[in-house]
Each structure stands twice: as C-alpha cells, then as structure tokens.
Write a protein that holds these residues in place. Sequence first.
Motif, PDB file in Angstrom:
ATOM      1  N   HIS A 100      32.472  14.355   3.255  1.00 17.70           N
ATOM      2  CA  HIS A 100      32.951  15.240   4.318  1.00 17.70           C
ATOM      3  C   HIS A 100      32.767  16.741   4.086  1.00 17.70           C
ATOM      4  CE1 HIS A 100      34.725  12.187   6.899  1.00 17.70           C
ATOM      5  NE2 HIS A 100      35.168  11.590   5.790  1.00 17.70           N
ATOM      6  N   LEU A 101      32.897  17.257   2.856  1.00 18.70           N
ATOM      7  CA  LEU A 101      32.963  18.706   2.681  1.00 18.70           C
ATOM      8  C   LEU A 101      32.353  19.158   1.353  1.00 18.70           C
ATOM      9  CD1 LEU A 101      34.260  21.521   3.602  1.00 18.70           C
ATOM     10  CD2 LEU A 101      36.174  20.890   2.106  1.00 18.70           C
ATOM     11  N   LEU A 102      31.599  20.271   1.436  1.00 14.61           N
ATOM     12  CA  LEU A 102      31.072  20.967   0.254  1.00 14.61           C
ATOM     13  C   LEU A 102      31.385  22.453   0.411  1.00 14.61           C
ATOM     14  CD1 LEU A 102      27.512  19.402   0.441  1.00 14.61           C
ATOM     15  CD2 LEU A 102      29.116  18.906  -1.405  1.00 14.61           C
ATOM     16  N   THR A 103      31.884  23.098  -0.644  1.00 14.29           N
ATOM     17  CA  THR A 103      32.090  24.547  -0.612  1.00 14.29           C
ATOM     18  C   THR A 103      31.583  25.153  -1.917  1.00 14.29           C
ATOM     19  OG1 THR A 103      34.350  24.291  -1.464  1.00 14.29           O
ATOM     20  CG2 THR A 103      34.095  24.486   0.930  1.00 14.29           C
ATOM     21  N   LEU A 104      31.078  26.373  -1.789  1.00 16.36           N
ATOM     22  CA  LEU A 104      30.486  27.054  -2.941  1.00 16.36           C
ATOM     23  C   LEU A 104      30.807  28.541  -2.854  1.00 16.36           C
ATOM     24  CD1 LEU A 104      28.518  26.302  -5.343  1.00 16.36           C
ATOM     25  CD2 LEU A 104      26.704  27.254  -3.921  1.00 16.36           C
ATOM     26  N   PHE A 105      31.365  29.087  -3.944  1.00 17.32           N
ATOM     27  CA  PHE A 105      31.737  30.510  -3.998  1.00 17.32           C
ATOM     28  C   PHE A 105      30.912  31.216  -5.054  1.00 17.32           C
ATOM     29  CE2 PHE A 105      34.529  33.642  -6.246  1.00 17.32           C
ATOM     30  CZ  PHE A 105      34.465  34.639  -5.291  1.00 17.32           C
ATOM     31  N   GLU A 106      30.266  32.323  -4.661  1.00 22.01           N
ATOM     32  CA  GLU A 106      29.515  33.140  -5.603  1.00 22.01           C
ATOM     33  C   GLU A 106      30.440  34.257  -6.113  1.00 22.01           C
ATOM     34  OE1 GLU A 106      25.360  34.022  -4.438  1.00 22.01           O
ATOM     35  OE2 GLU A 106      25.861  32.954  -2.590  1.00 22.01           O
ATOM     36  N   PRO A 107      30.839  34.204  -7.373  1.00 18.61           N
ATOM     37  CA  PRO A 107      31.823  35.158  -7.893  1.00 18.61           C
ATOM     38  C   PRO A 107      31.339  36.606  -7.849  1.00 18.61           C
ATOM     39  CG  PRO A 107      31.593  33.279  -9.368  1.00 18.61           C
ATOM     40  CD  PRO A 107      30.474  33.192  -8.372  1.00 18.61           C
ATOM     41  N   GLY A 122      28.294  35.864  -1.777  1.00 19.25           N
ATOM     42  CA  GLY A 122      28.330  34.936  -0.660  1.00 19.25           C
ATOM     43  C   GLY A 122      29.255  33.752  -0.838  1.00 19.25           C
ATOM     44  N   PHE A 123      29.340  32.974   0.228  1.00 13.93           N
ATOM     45  CA  PHE A 123      30.182  31.777   0.273  1.00 13.93           C
ATOM     46  C   PHE A 123      29.477  30.771   1.182  1.00 13.93           C
ATOM     47  CE2 PHE A 123      33.678  29.021   1.466  1.00 13.93           C
ATOM     48  CZ  PHE A 123      34.452  28.968   0.316  1.00 13.93           C
ATOM     49  N   GLN A 124      29.437  29.501   0.758  1.00 15.40           N
ATOM     50  CA  GLN A 124      28.711  28.488   1.524  1.00 15.40           C
ATOM     51  C   GLN A 124      29.640  27.297   1.794  1.00 15.40           C
ATOM     52  OE1 GLN A 124      25.850  30.158   1.562  1.00 15.40           O
ATOM     53  NE2 GLN A 124      26.230  31.291  -0.326  1.00 15.40           N
ATOM     54  N   THR A 125      29.579  26.801   3.016  1.00 13.80           N
ATOM     55  CA  THR A 125      30.381  25.643   3.392  1.00 13.80           C
ATOM     56  C   THR A 125      29.533  24.670   4.203  1.00 13.80           C
ATOM     57  OG1 THR A 125      32.422  26.963   3.495  1.00 13.80           O
ATOM     58  CG2 THR A 125      32.453  24.837   4.601  1.00 13.80           C
ATOM     59  N   VAL A 126      29.601  23.391   3.846  1.00 16.09           N
ATOM     60  CA  VAL A 126      28.908  22.337   4.588  1.00 16.09           C
ATOM     61  C   VAL A 126      29.942  21.273   4.946  1.00 16.09           C
ATOM     62  CG1 VAL A 126      27.071  20.608   4.557  1.00 16.09           C
ATOM     63  CG2 VAL A 126      26.766  22.770   3.316  1.00 16.09           C
ATOM     64  N   VAL A 127      29.977  20.886   6.223  1.00 17.04           N
ATOM     65  CA  VAL A 127      30.937  19.888   6.700  1.00 17.04           C
ATOM     66  C   VAL A 127      30.187  18.748   7.377  1.00 17.04           C
ATOM     67  CG1 VAL A 127      32.925  19.453   8.191  1.00 17.04           C
ATOM     68  CG2 VAL A 127      32.697  21.668   7.048  1.00 17.04           C
ATOM     69  N   LEU A 128      30.559  17.521   7.040  1.00 13.57           N
ATOM     70  CA  LEU A 128      29.994  16.338   7.677  1.00 13.57           C
ATOM     71  C   LEU A 128      31.064  15.725   8.577  1.00 13.57           C
ATOM     72  CD1 LEU A 128      28.502  16.694   4.809  1.00 13.57           C
ATOM     73  CD2 LEU A 128      27.730  14.337   5.183  1.00 13.57           C
ATOM     74  N   ASN A 129      30.787  15.679   9.878  1.00 15.25           N
ATOM     75  CA  ASN A 129      31.708  15.105  10.857  1.00 15.25           C
ATOM     76  C   ASN A 129      31.162  13.744  11.288  1.00 15.25           C
ATOM     77  OD1 ASN A 129      33.623  17.498  11.549  1.00 15.25           O
ATOM     78  ND2 ASN A 129      31.583  18.393  11.564  1.00 15.25           N
ATOM     79  N   ASP A 130      31.931  12.703  11.040  1.00 19.05           N
ATOM     80  CA  ASP A 130      31.493  11.323  11.262  1.00 19.05           C
ATOM     81  C   ASP A 130      32.168  10.762  12.505  1.00 19.05           C
ATOM     82  OD1 ASP A 130      31.184   8.511  11.139  1.00 19.05           O
ATOM     83  OD2 ASP A 130      30.983   8.563   8.970  1.00 19.05           O
ATOM     84  N   SER A 146      29.473   6.194  14.178  1.00 24.35           N
ATOM     85  CA  SER A 146      28.367   5.855  13.270  1.00 24.35           C
ATOM     86  C   SER A 146      27.251   6.892  13.272  1.00 24.35           C
ATOM     87  CB  SER A 146      27.786   4.469  13.629  1.00 24.35           C
ATOM     88  OG  SER A 146      28.762   3.464  13.445  1.00 24.35           O
ATOM     89  N   ARG A 147      27.570   8.107  13.666  1.00 21.53           N
ATOM     90  CA  ARG A 147      26.627   9.220  13.595  1.00 21.53           C
ATOM     91  C   ARG A 147      27.309  10.372  12.875  1.00 21.53           C
ATOM     92  NH1 ARG A 147      24.819  11.784  18.231  1.00 21.53           N
ATOM     93  NH2 ARG A 147      22.687  11.985  17.455  1.00 21.53           N
ATOM     94  N   THR A 148      26.521  11.232  12.252  1.00 25.00           N
ATOM     95  CA  THR A 148      27.059  12.362  11.502  1.00 25.00           C
ATOM     96  C   THR A 148      26.523  13.668  12.076  1.00 25.00           C
ATOM     97  OG1 THR A 148      27.161  11.045   9.476  1.00 25.00           O
ATOM     98  CG2 THR A 148      27.258  13.440   9.228  1.00 25.00           C
ATOM     99  N   THR A 149      27.444  14.563  12.390  1.00 25.15           N
ATOM    100  CA  THR A 149      27.067  15.923  12.756  1.00 25.15           C
ATOM    101  C   THR A 149      27.349  16.811  11.551  1.00 25.15           C
ATOM    102  OG1 THR A 149      27.572  15.602  15.100  1.00 25.15           O
ATOM    103  CG2 THR A 149      27.457  17.876  14.303  1.00 25.15           C
ATOM    104  N   VAL A 150      26.306  17.424  11.025  1.00 22.63           N
ATOM    105  CA  VAL A 150      26.437  18.308   9.871  1.00 22.63           C
ATOM    106  C   VAL A 150      26.492  19.741  10.370  1.00 22.63           C
ATOM    107  CG1 VAL A 150      25.402  19.078   7.695  1.00 22.63           C
ATOM    108  CG2 VAL A 150      25.126  16.700   8.447  1.00 22.63           C
TER     109      VAL A 150
END
Length: 218
Positions: free
Chosen positions: A116-123, A136-144, A147-151
């Motif tokens: 469901h979720l990925l987050t990444l913080f650049e200190p 920067g800061f990065q966020t990826v969310v998978l919405n299910d 039976s389909r996924t919206t990223v």
Amino acid sequence: MSQGTAIEPNWYEGSDTSEEGFGYHIRHFSYMTDAGPVVGLTASLMFTLDVPSAIAWEFVSDFNSFEGPFGFRFSGAWGRLYDSEEHDLGQQTLRYQTSTGEWSEPARVIRVIPQHLLTLFEPVPEDGRNGGISPGFQTVVLNDHDSRTTVTAVFEHAERLPPGTTEEEALARSIWGPGGFDSTEPTRLWKDEFVPLLRKMVAGRAAELDAGTVKSDA
C-alpha cells in the motif's frame, strides 16, 4: 509577487500530461526564508495496473525492476528496507544512481505499509549543501479496488538559494524552477518506458498465478 511561505508557497503550473490510465503533472513552488529563497517542484504521478496490489507490489516496491533496464540504479528494494516491528519511523536508507553515474546521499525509508505505501525522506545535509534544507520527499501509494490498482505518487525536490537572492531571481536560476527544469524526459520515461514495462511485468505475474506456476504473496 507576494512572498510565499513554507506553509503557503507560491505555486506555478508546469507541464501536465494526462491520458486514459496515466497522468504526470509538474508544479513549481517558491517561498522566502531568512536564509534565502527556496525553490522546488512536485511531480504528481498516477497510473493504473489491471491487477490487485498484492501482485503489483512486488514490482512497484522495487524501482530497480522497472527503471533498471533503462540505466537507473537503486541500492536496494524500497519496499524491503523497512523492518520496524513497532511501526516506528524507519532507519534504513536507500541510495540511487544519478544521471552522472554518481550515487546520491542516503535517504531514509520512513515508513512502508506492504502492498500500500512507500515513503522516502532525504535528510538535511549536515555540511550545509542544498542551502541547508532537505532535497526532497517521495511518497508512493497503491490503492486497490475491484482487483485493480491505482498507483499515485508525489515526488518533491527543492533547494535554497543564497541570501540576497530575490524570489524572482531564484525561480529563474534554480534547477527546480520553471526555467531550469525540463520535464520532457521524465514525462517520456514514465509514460513510454516505466509504466508500460510495469504493466507487462504484472500481467505476466498474473498469468503465472492463474496457471499455478508461482505462489502469491497475498
């Protein structure tokens, strides 16, 4: 131009590419601080995959799987670099290889929710580089659903320019400003390379699961 703040930055529209099942939108921002103006951008990404997130996760959570074939490298699989059993903020780090072949500074994998979720913080650089702010800061969310996924993803990048620089000057000079960032290649890569490869890989995994040749992680 009124001066923006960290809470209410000034926003400037960049490129916006949208088609069925895909979108990639760039917005630039700026604001003033006592130590100088900050300029950055957000890249807002959306695409659909015709499989549940249980299948999509294997590939989306490892950028090497779909960016590696095009020459981009990451030091590990993003989704496997968070291991806090207490669900605390993560301490594991991830690095990526830049277009010049150099490796980035370590970024912290703050939180992962499997499938469901990925987050990444650049200190904030300890030596004061990048104007003494987080790159920067990065966020990826998978919405299910069904039976389909919206990223959906938001990738933020920013830098602070020297004191005495006006906000207008910073926008013209910054690599993340409207005049310094060319979104043509990132848009092409996501639309024509990364997402099509992801769709091909998840479809192949779904076919293998239907045939009973591999086990699902679900």
